[in-house]
Motif scaffolding. Structure first.
Motif, PDB file in Angstrom:
ATOM      1  N   ARG A   8      -0.431   7.387  -8.021  1.00  0.00           N
ATOM      2  CA  ARG A   8      -0.944   7.641  -6.666  1.00  0.00           C
ATOM      3  C   ARG A   8      -0.960   6.317  -5.915  1.00  0.00           C
ATOM      4  O   ARG A   8      -0.673   5.257  -6.486  1.00  0.00           O
ATOM      5  N   ARG A   9      -1.340   6.386  -4.648  1.00  0.00           N
ATOM      6  CA  ARG A   9      -1.359   5.171  -3.829  1.00  0.00           C
ATOM      7  C   ARG A   9      -2.784   4.630  -3.738  1.00  0.00           C
ATOM      8  O   ARG A   9      -3.754   5.364  -3.964  1.00  0.00           O
ATOM      9  N   ARG A  36       0.790  -1.228   0.000  1.00  0.00           N
ATOM     10  CA  ARG A  36       0.000   0.000   0.000  1.00  0.00           C
ATOM     11  C   ARG A  36       0.821   1.276   0.000  1.00  0.00           C
ATOM     12  O   ARG A  36       0.329   2.339  -0.340  1.00  0.00           O
ATOM     13  N   ARG A  37       2.093   1.178   0.393  1.00  0.00           N
ATOM     14  CA  ARG A  37       2.919   2.393   0.413  1.00  0.00           C
ATOM     15  C   ARG A  37       3.473   2.740  -0.971  1.00  0.00           C
ATOM     16  O   ARG A  37       3.931   3.845  -1.212  1.00  0.00           O
ATOM     17  N   LYS A  38       3.466   1.749  -1.865  1.00  0.00           N
ATOM     18  CA  LYS A  38       4.037   1.991  -3.197  1.00  0.00           C
ATOM     19  C   LYS A  38       3.054   2.723  -4.096  1.00  0.00           C
ATOM     20  O   LYS A  38       1.838   2.574  -3.962  1.00  0.00           O
ATOM     21  N   LEU A  39       3.591   3.456  -5.060  1.00  0.00           N
ATOM     22  CA  LEU A  39       2.723   4.049  -6.078  1.00  0.00           C
ATOM     23  C   LEU A  39       2.092   2.920  -6.889  1.00  0.00           C
ATOM     24  O   LEU A  39       2.716   1.885  -7.127  1.00  0.00           O
ATOM     25  N   LEU A  40       0.866   3.146  -7.321  1.00  0.00           N
ATOM     26  CA  LEU A  40       0.123   2.088  -8.015  1.00  0.00           C
ATOM     27  C   LEU A  40       0.795   1.639  -9.314  1.00  0.00           C
ATOM     28  O   LEU A  40       0.552   0.531  -9.779  1.00  0.00           O
ATOM     29  N   GLN A  98      -4.733   3.953  -1.389  1.00  0.00           N
ATOM     30  CA  GLN A  98      -5.695   4.556  -0.458  1.00  0.00           C
ATOM     31  C   GLN A  98      -6.295   5.863  -0.974  1.00  0.00           C
ATOM     32  O   GLN A  98      -7.218   6.399  -0.369  1.00  0.00           O
TER      33      GLN A  98
END
Ligand code: SAM
Length: 257
Positions: free
Chosen positions: A237-238, A212-216, A240
């Protein structure tokens, strides 16, 4: 009812004993005479008793053989002695002659997420659900995008239900007290959910929130490329930051290609 045995840890047994909390939960459920309701895990009947007084009849599902035997002594209860994860709610609705069921329960926390996902398969016969769960799980269920609690559980459930936290419950409302705080959530199936490819949605949400911390672009972007999906979906973006509606739209697009 009589308490046939001490609380059993393996069945996640924490029995509600606080009268004010029990009243608040029953008020939130607002049972009406004649409604078809199913309670998961009635236990010592803390909720069962006030519910059935208002309903006239209540279907309960209890895995603990000794508790089920006690409950069978109650004329207004129909008792299914079973693991709720094995219960087919669609068939249960048919057997109760009910187009839809209201489902309630102070759930065993060790299997609360599997119960939520099991019920997803039967959402067509569910009118609403009121569940006591770990507060931390409820916070994740109702979390909005951009919050730390927003994740796979939020997306998969919010795509199917309108949800709200109804009340927080402290450990001392139970015997024995659980180690965690609890909360009651209301879940009402959305009526206008059409053609959502659930397994695709599940897969892409798992990929997106896996890191979840990585960019999509490193996770979901690579997955989309591998599947040959052409889209202008913003992967800079991420996970979340992506709304439920956007995840659903992406799953629909993937299905169409
Ligand atoms: N409703 C009671 C109350 O509020 O005091 C009891 C709640 S206790 C947290 C969970 C209940 O679910 C227990 O009665 C337990 O035996 C039952 N239970 C646990 N696992 C179950 C399963 N897999 N299927 C059905 N009932 C289960």
């Amino acid at each position: 009812m009589a308490h046939p045995n001490a609380p059993r840890k393996r069945f996640g047994q924490h029995f509600l004993t606080d009268r004010a909390v029990i009243d608040d939960i029953v008020s939130a459920i607002a049972p009406q005479a004649g409604q078809a309701m199913v309670e998961i895990g009635p236990g010592w009947a803390a909720l069962t008793q006030p519910l059935v007084e208002r309903l006239g009849h209540l279907q309960v599902i209890e895995i603990d053989r000794d508790l089920a035997r006690e409950l069978r002594g109650h004329a207004q209860l129909s008792v299914t002695e079973a693991d709720v994860l094995q219960v087919n709610f669609t068939e249960l609705a048919q057997s109760l002659n009910a187009p839809q069921l209201r489902v309630v329960g102070n759930l065993p926390y060790n299997i609360s997420t599997p119960i939520l996902f099991h019920l997803l398969d039967h959402v067509a016969v569910v009118q609403d659900q009121h569940f006591m769960l770990q507060k931390e799980v409820v916070d994740r269920m109702v979390a909005a995008p951009h919050s730390a609690d927003y994740g796979r559980l939020s997306v998969m459930l919010q795509a199917r239900y309108q949800m709200e936290k109804v009340l927080d419950v402290a450990p001392d409302a139970f015997h024995p007290p659980p180690k965690v705080d609890s909360a009651v959530v209301r879940m009402v199936p959305l009526v206008d959910v059409v053609d959502v490819p659930w397994s695709l949605l599940s897969e892409l949400v798992r990929v997106a929130f896996g890191q979840r911390r990585k960019l999509l672009r490193h996770t979901l972007g690579a997955w989309l490329q591998q599947k040959g999906v052409a889209t202008d979906f913003d992967v800079q973006r991420r996970a979340q930051e992506v709304s439920v509606a956007e995840f659903v739209a992406l799953a629909q697009l993937c299905q169409g290609q």
